[in-house]
Design an enzyme around this catalytic site. Structure first.
Site, short mmCIF file in Angstrom:
data_model
loop_
_atom_site.label_atom_id
_atom_site.label_comp_id
_atom_site.label_asym_id
_atom_site.label_seq_id
_atom_site.Cartn_x
_atom_site.Cartn_y
_atom_site.Cartn_z
CB THR A 1 67.07 -43.45 -52.85
OG1 THR A 1 66.37 -43.28 -54.09
CG2 THR A 1 66.21 -42.86 -51.76
CB ILE A 2 69.25 -40.12 -57.01
CG1 ILE A 2 68.74 -41.19 -57.98
CG2 ILE A 2 70.75 -40.30 -56.78
CD1 ILE A 2 69.24 -40.98 -59.41
CG ASP A 3 64.50 -42.84 -57.41
OD1 ASP A 3 65.10 -42.17 -58.29
OD2 ASP A 3 64.25 -44.04 -57.51
CD GLN B 1 69.09 -38.28 -64.39
OE1 GLN B 1 67.99 -37.87 -64.05
NE2 GLN B 1 69.26 -39.34 -65.15
NE ARG B 2 73.46 -45.15 -61.17
CZ ARG B 2 72.88 -46.28 -61.53
NH1 ARG B 2 71.56 -46.39 -61.47
NH2 ARG B 2 73.58 -47.31 -61.95
CG ASN C 1 61.89 -47.84 -51.29
OD1 ASN C 1 62.65 -48.29 -52.15
ND2 ASN C 1 60.99 -46.91 -51.55
N GLY D 1 63.80 -41.60 -62.04
CA GLY D 1 62.78 -41.59 -60.99
C GLY D 1 61.54 -42.29 -61.47
NE ARG D 2 61.86 -47.09 -64.66
CZ ARG D 2 61.95 -48.32 -65.13
NH1 ARG D 2 61.12 -49.23 -64.72
NH2 ARG D 2 62.86 -48.64 -66.02
#
Lengths: 401, 401
Positions: A140-142, A306-307, A112, A185-186
């Site tokens: 984005t992985i999020d 993870q990424r 974003n 993932g914040r």
């Protein structure tokens, strides 16, 4: 009225945390720009938009298909990335660099923040009456971009996370104890929720508890939850987002670490095992009966694999490539701008559609795990797993004795 | 003189940390026991030898091939595992249980502790003149068993570690900084060395520094090493074993944590991010110029995915299965005992051989990384990578721009 195709150069840049498929997107852009009518040169900007303002560009025009394919299949950001979050001034310098290099096509892959950079650069170019076609290619992985069913990069990260939890919960069954796994993932819980990908509830598989940032986290409730599962099964596997926060919005990780000695230096959460370790220490203290033996508690923080673990979802790879191509094709088709969102055309069989949405619709907004994908305070629904499964590629079958 | 085949039951148990292929070994044993002449029942002992003394056995005799294949391809220990390290008394109870269940074949998959259990049970059975054919089927991601070129479980863990470092070093190039990755292996550096699997030195790939437990670790030298690389490349990826120790033999992890407040509770290293976090804090302190900005330092502790991520090496899978089969075939062939070692029949093309070695030769001994696989104080040799490559299965090609 502008011509559909404008002669001029193009630039592509990558931003934010790398993923297993972000290179697919830039290769897709290159492929999409290579139409029958040449537009000009295709530049890659090193380390995100910083390459533009530091004049660190690389010419991608002549790269052969074999190299492109190999790059596409390689995780991380082949052009380099940046954590810079450009303000209006920085964006003005981006526009200057574009003008200097006769760049008429600007592609930015990222989350974003990158879509917001795209939006600002686009506005500045409009104000300057400089025709610059600005496109955002999501990454984005999020999975926290609005307008999207899911974002390139997320399915591969979800695949890694789901498979990691599968192996780990089998490990937790073999040598029973309490196992905490901290997931990236914040703000959005999609990746933490992906821990349930391989779970078979009928076999009492983990994860038994899933804590996402969208639901207020209570330390006492956490201890009670774990104790209940551990007492009943003799084991407990926990998925917890690095971004969990209490009802007041305070980060749990920061709060637990604040109670610590100074030796930690700071309350850095990412790229550190501190949250998991603190929760493990807490559980050992709270769950040890007087004079008794502390339960076996272990914590892993899933971290960068993870990424960047090179076992991407083939669905994700294909979609990331198409997203890049669609952005380039749209840019060639007229003086437009936008972000290429992936939406779901059909569920069964799974079918994506690629939709151009306005930059303002995506920029600097955050999408959260929808209500129908949550279950209570510490679980995700089966509907979430059904939604996720078509995205992650082939999965192993679990054999049991 | 005993008969080649003795009628009686068999028992199989799994021990220690699970791996991605330990189930291949137990399935191999089951397949090897199913000869034209039936021996009796095949029991699985739940949670290692504890299942024997607690009478927690499961009948594996009638399991169909489809289930066996599915179990073989599933990571972790399908029968459950144990951390129990049996003494002579415990072993006597194991023998009692074998006598009670008319067990004449005893198979134990595990590392050097399990081979020692096998050895003791075997001696006790000999003393009791109870014919029990005891076999050890090696399994350890640490690769620290003497007499073996490598052990089942290690190639898959090495695959995971090598691929993780590949993705992570590309990530570290994209967003430059200092990255510490802590790898399993208390005493032997094989798995930490596997971090170099995908490294291309001509591209200045990480890992740039590799610290194994066999080489004395010096904190000052560490800081100097990192500073040199970081100054020259602007980034530095580090592989460090959880078991590194100083010249006096003191664990670095334990020493760093000792300096910490009590809140850590204890000096637990495994299943905790403490060592990596402490080293990161140290580097930030030491490498920050006066009044300057701290370098970006992150630490990941690879954790349980090293032993349980479901992306096993096909070479490892096949070899683990054969090891189990060979143990069963040897046991059927006469009143013998031993451990099935994997040795290297040829290097090019890679060809393994499976050799029965005496239990005493393996039991409770530790193998270390050979001298020719080390390079200086903080690296491994190209010869190590050449030795490793045939074991880990197909590898991706790295694309670069």
């Amino acid at each position: 009225m502008t011509s559909p195709l404008i002669k001029g150069n193009a630039v592509i840049a990558q931003s934010g945390g790398p993923t297993a498929v972000i290179n697919q997107s830039i290769v897709g852009v290159v492929e999409g720009l290579r139409g029958p009518d040449e537009i000009g040169k295709i530049f890659g900007s090193r380390h995100g938009v910083r390459g533009l303002i530091e004049d660190n560009l690389v010419d991608l025009s002549a790269i052969d298909q074999t190299t492109l394919d190999r790059v596409a299949n390689t995780p991380s950001a082949a052009l380099g990335s940046t954590r810079d979050k450009p303000d209006a001034d920085y964006c003005a310098r981006i526009l200057e660099a574009c003008q200097k290099h006769d760049i008429r096509y600007f592609f930015y892959t990222g989350g974003n923040d990158s879509s917001d950079t795209c939006r600002i650069v686009n506005e500045l170019s409009n104000e300057a009456s400089y025709e610059l076609r600005c496109f955002h290619v999501p990454k984005t992985i999020d999975n926290d971009l609005v307008e999207n069913d899911h974002t390139p990069g997320f399915p591969s990260a979800a695949r890694y996370t789901g498979l990691m939890f599968m192996g780990d919960q089998l490990d937790n069954r073999a040598i029973p104890g309490i196992k905490i796994n901290v997931v990236m993932g914040r703000h959005a819980g999609f990746l933490t929720a992906a821990s349930a990908l391989m779970r078979d509830r009928s076999n009492e598989d983990g994860p038994h508890l899933i804590y996402i940032p969208e639901t207020a986290f209570d330390l006492d409730a956490f201890v009670t939850d774990v104790e209940r599962i551990y007492t009943s099964l003799g084991r407990c596997q926990i998925a917890i987002s690095e971004g969990v926060q209490d009802a007041s919005g305070e980060s749990i990780g920061a709060r637990l670490i604040k109670g610590e000695a100074d030796a930690h230096g700071n309350a850095q959460l990412s790229g550190s095992g501190a949250l998991g370790d603190q929760l493990a220490t807490l559980l050992k203290e709270k769950l040890t009966p007087k004079g008794g033996k502390a339960p076996r508690v272990r914590a892993d923080t899933l971290g960068y694999p993870q990424r960047c673990y090179p076992d991407a979802s083939p669905v994700d790879q294909a979609e990331a490539r198409i997203s890049g191509r669609r952005a380039a094709e749209a840019a060639r088709s007229g003086d437009i701008d936008g972000s290429i969102a992936i939406q779901r055309a059909s569920d069964n069989p799974y079918q994506p559609k690629f939709v151009r949405v306005p930059l303002e619709a995506v920029a600097a907004k955050t999408r959260y795990l929808p209500e129908e994908h949550k279950q209570g305070d510490n679980d995700v629904s089966d509907a979430f797993v059904e939604w996720l499964k078509p995205l992650v590629g082939p999965l192993p079958e679990i054999g049991r004795l």
